[in-house]
Design a protein around this motif. Structure first.
Motif, mmCIF file in Angstrom:
data_model
loop_
_atom_site.group_PDB
_atom_site.id
_atom_site.type_symbol
_atom_site.label_atom_id
_atom_site.label_comp_id
_atom_site.label_asym_id
_atom_site.label_seq_id
_atom_site.Cartn_x
_atom_site.Cartn_y
_atom_site.Cartn_z
ATOM 1 N N UNK A 66 -48.216 -3.431 -5.882
ATOM 2 C CA UNK A 66 -47.249 -3.344 -7.178
ATOM 3 C C UNK A 66 -47.464 -4.120 -8.100
ATOM 4 N N UNK A 67 -47.905 -5.403 -7.869
ATOM 5 C CA UNK A 67 -47.979 -6.590 -8.948
ATOM 6 C C UNK A 67 -49.362 -6.896 -9.439
ATOM 7 N N UNK A 68 -50.443 -6.330 -8.646
ATOM 8 C CA UNK A 68 -51.897 -6.616 -9.263
ATOM 9 C C UNK A 68 -52.782 -5.630 -9.101
ATOM 10 N N UNK A 69 -53.733 -5.798 -9.950
ATOM 11 C CA UNK A 69 -54.571 -4.826 -9.874
ATOM 12 C C UNK A 69 -56.048 -5.277 -9.194
ATOM 13 N N UNK A 70 -55.862 -6.608 -8.776
ATOM 14 C CA UNK A 70 -57.150 -7.187 -8.226
ATOM 15 C C UNK A 70 -57.684 -6.513 -7.024
ATOM 16 N N UNK A 71 -58.872 -6.719 -6.700
ATOM 17 C CA UNK A 71 -59.256 -6.065 -5.153
ATOM 18 C C UNK A 71 -58.755 -7.024 -4.225
ATOM 19 N N UNK A 72 -58.606 -6.925 -3.101
ATOM 20 C CA UNK A 72 -58.097 -7.695 -2.144
ATOM 21 C C UNK A 72 -59.143 -7.943 -1.025
ATOM 22 N N UNK A 73 -58.905 -9.043 -0.377
ATOM 23 C CA UNK A 73 -59.673 -9.429 0.771
ATOM 24 C C UNK A 73 -58.697 -9.414 1.834
ATOM 25 N N UNK A 74 -58.637 -8.745 3.090
ATOM 26 C CA UNK A 74 -57.817 -8.265 4.047
ATOM 27 C C UNK A 74 -58.055 -9.376 5.300
ATOM 28 N N UNK A 75 -57.416 -10.167 5.496
ATOM 29 C CA UNK A 75 -57.345 -11.293 6.395
ATOM 30 C C UNK A 75 -56.757 -11.181 7.755
ATOM 31 N N UNK A 76 -57.135 -10.419 8.966
ATOM 32 C CA UNK A 76 -56.572 -10.409 9.864
ATOM 33 C C UNK A 76 -57.328 -10.101 11.021
ATOM 34 N N UNK A 77 -57.024 -10.691 12.219
ATOM 35 C CA UNK A 77 -58.072 -10.648 13.363
ATOM 36 C C UNK A 77 -57.764 -9.463 14.059
ATOM 37 N N UNK A 78 -56.721 -8.692 13.740
ATOM 38 C CA UNK A 78 -56.314 -7.326 14.593
ATOM 39 C C UNK A 78 -56.872 -6.212 13.921
ATOM 40 N N UNK A 79 -57.924 -5.321 14.595
ATOM 41 C CA UNK A 79 -58.490 -4.317 13.934
ATOM 42 C C UNK A 79 -57.330 -3.394 13.583
ATOM 43 N N UNK A 80 -56.370 -3.142 14.197
ATOM 44 C CA UNK A 80 -55.506 -1.911 13.941
ATOM 45 C C UNK A 80 -54.655 -2.253 12.625
ATOM 46 N N UNK A 81 -54.492 -3.536 12.435
ATOM 47 C CA UNK A 81 -53.784 -3.847 11.238
ATOM 48 C C UNK A 81 -54.945 -3.951 10.002
ATOM 49 N N UNK A 82 -56.149 -4.168 10.539
ATOM 50 C CA UNK A 82 -57.298 -4.149 9.499
ATOM 51 C C UNK A 82 -57.301 -2.711 8.865
#
Lengths: 292, 299
Positions: A66-82
């Motif tokens: 909603x507030x940024x156009x930047x690409x994201x790095x998704x940081x979780x150890x949970x594959x379902x969340x990923x």
């Protein structure tokens, strides 16, 4: 140098609380701040998200977008969340992270193939953290070959050589430097990243940023592609964006010259020179490295 | 063509530290090469070998380590004399065990008085050791420094939390100190830097807290080796202090030592020679026979 802002992190108590209570305000503030400071990517660290991984990840990614156009790095150890996060990312995401462990090969790397995303691939494997540069090379070659077979090209792989705190094992810092110089020969086209703040874990608070900044300039010189950094460290950002070229120049000189003349330096320059020497492994680290 | 063996010449020295005073004073350190590398450099002083003396009756000592001192354990002065006159010790380590706040909790004044008596009775150099209780050690060793002014004792352990107090007293009254940082080269350097802001580096001996065989001897070996390498090869001035190892307590706590005199003595001797090979400059022994064995091997 690609800078990935690290501040949206569940490890900070406040973020943990607002995620749990679905309170968007503080998240948006954190994201907007880092975006304004010129980050290239934002890391979204939600931890293992044991409760409602899907819903939580979707909510937070949408809130961030909603507030940024930047690409994201998704940081979780949970594959379902990923996977839930990858589904809603508008830009090509970065999976943070996979490794050479059996578990990671079976869960994270297939996601990177399925969604054609970038993926952080650390040198850790089932045997743990490699002891030196050569072992790092052997480990990453093996893991990258596996990733290539899944259809992930080198260009999508962001190698994480794993940076350890200098106060814990200085030799691991020097083997990082050795390894990063080898990387392009090992895996042409591959990128690289690291969790920079880990370097100064345990160091005196007021000196952490000096260690981080200096090291980032050093590894930049050796071809480091990106780093996960504090999105609010203004001095680091200015330095890495080329606004203080004389300090960058000095760090380069301190890397090269065996007997750099310290007597001609200002207090600030002296700090950078000594820090470079300690990070190069030229002198033994102690918390009072600036005082000798 | 004649074969020339490649030699590694080192341009710096481990600092030479003088302990005690007068004719019987002992020098340790001073080498400009790695342990026993006499083909590459000079090792001017052989290792200092000290025997332990307690200021109070030992408790729970294995019978075979108590036996040599059985007739003197009730009197530290007699104990010290026996170590020197009968067992030929050239240095002693007086352990002020009775000051332990968890035990007899003797006052700094009493401890200093005993130390004075013992150190007056024999003329060899002394290490004077506290009980690893930061605050109490500071009070005790400051008082010892004052009462034994000018004797050039080696006071320890001095740690991060009490180094200022003890080292200032040592400086004022002409003693040396043992800087102790547990099994960590970085912290060893840190403490030395802090001390050297006001204390002469040649009066510092470092203690990496040695663990005997079976208690982590390998780690101790690596740390001693590291400290020596940083000091000599990397020329790090803050790592050029002689190294002390104190490990008799560990050795004589083992089941093997309690069961057999021979095993206990060998346990202590093997640990000691290992530390010397790693680069230690000063060893503290509990059993005179272990000390004798080492002496025969290296001196």
């Amino acid at each position: 140098m690609i800078l990935i802002g690290e501040d949206l992190n569940v490890m900070t108590g406040e973020i943990s609380r607002v995620i749990k209570e679905r309170e968007a305000g503080p998240i948006k503030e954190c994201v907007a701040g880092q975006t304004k400071n010129g980050m290239d990517y934002l890391d979204v660290n939600v931890g293992p998200v044991k409760k409602d991984p899907q819903g939580t990840m979707e909510w937070i990614i949408n809130t961030v977008q909603d507030v940024t156009d930047l690409p994201l790095s998704l940081d979780t150890t949970n594959p379902v969340a990923m996977e839930a996060g990858l589904e809603v990312c508008k830009k090509k995401a970065l999976i943070n992270s996979a490794s050479g462990t059996t578990e990671s090969r079976e869960t994270m790397l297939p996601l990177a193939a399925k969604y054609s995303t970038d993926v952080v691939l650390s040198v850790i494997n089932d045997a743990g953290l490699p002891a030196d540069a050569d072992e790092r090379a052997a480990s990453i070659m093996d893991s990258a070959a596996f990733a290539n077979e899944l259809g992930i090209p080198n260009e999508n792989i962001w190698v994480d050589p794993v940076l350890l705190p200098i106060g814990v094992d200085q030799r691991q810092v020097t083997s990082y430097l050795e390894f990063i110089q080898m990387l392009q020969d090992l895996l042409p086209g591959a990128r690289s990243t690291c969790g920079l703040s880990n370097l100064s874990y345990g160091a005196p608070r007021e000196l952490k940023s000096l260690l981080n900044r200096t090291f980032l300039i050093m590894i930049g010189r050796y071809g480091q592609h990106s780093a996960i950094v504090s999105g609010f460290d203004q001095e680091l950002i200015r330095l890495i964006r080329g606004e203080v070229p004389e300090i960058v120049e000095l760090i380069y000189r301190a890397m090269e010259e065996e007997d750099l003349d310290l007597s001609a330096l200002s207090q600030k320059e002296l700090e950078y020179a000594k820090t470079t020497q300690v990070l190069m492994g030229k002198s033994l680290y102690s918390h009072s490295w600036l005082e000798v | 063509m004649k074969y020339e063996p490649p030699l590694e010449k080192i341009s710096v020295n481990i600092r030479e530290t003088v302990l005690g005073q007068g004719e019987k004073s002992v020098k340790i350190g001073g080498e400009n090469t790695l342990p026993f590398h006499s083909f590459e450099g000079s090792l001017p002083n052989s290792a200092g070998l000290a025997l332990e003396v307690l200021d109070t009756q030992p408790e729970n000592w294995a019978p075979s380590v108590l036996e040599p001192f059985e007739d003197v354990v009730s009197d530290p002065v007699k104990w010290a004399k026996k170590c020197v006159e009968v067992y030929g010790a050239e240095m002693l380590c007086l352990r002020l065990l009775s000051t332990d706040p968890m035990g007899k909790d003797r006052s700094p004044e009493e401890a200093a008085e005993i130390t004075k008596k013992v150190t007056d009775a024999v003329d060899v150099p002394f290490i004077v050791w506290g009980t690893d209780m930061e605050d109490k050690d500071a009070q005790v060793l400051m008082q010892v420094a004052r009462v034994c002014s000018g004797k050039n004792l080696l006071l320890g352990p001095v740690v991060k939390g009490n180094y200022e107090k003890i080292a200032k007293a040592a400086l004022e009254h002409g003693h040396a100190v043992v800087a102790q940082a547990s099994m960590d080269a970085n912290l060893t350097k840190e403490l030395n830097i802090a001390l050297c802001k006001f204390f002469p580096p040649e009066k510092i001996v470092v203690d990496p807290t040695a663990s005997a065989l079976g208690y982590g001897l390998e780690y101790t070996f690596s740390i001693i080796e590291e400290i020596k390498q940083f000091g000599l090869v990397d020329k790090d001035k803050m790592m050029q202090m002689p190294i002390l190892c104190d490990f008799g307590g560990d050795c004589w706590r083992t089941k093997e030592a309690k069961e057999s005199r021979e095993q206990g003595i060998l346990w202590e001797a093997i640990s000691g020679i290992t530390f010397l090979l790693a680069g230690a400059n000063l060893l503290v022994f509990r059993h005179p026979e272990s000390l004798k064995l080492i002496k025969e091997m290296v001196i």
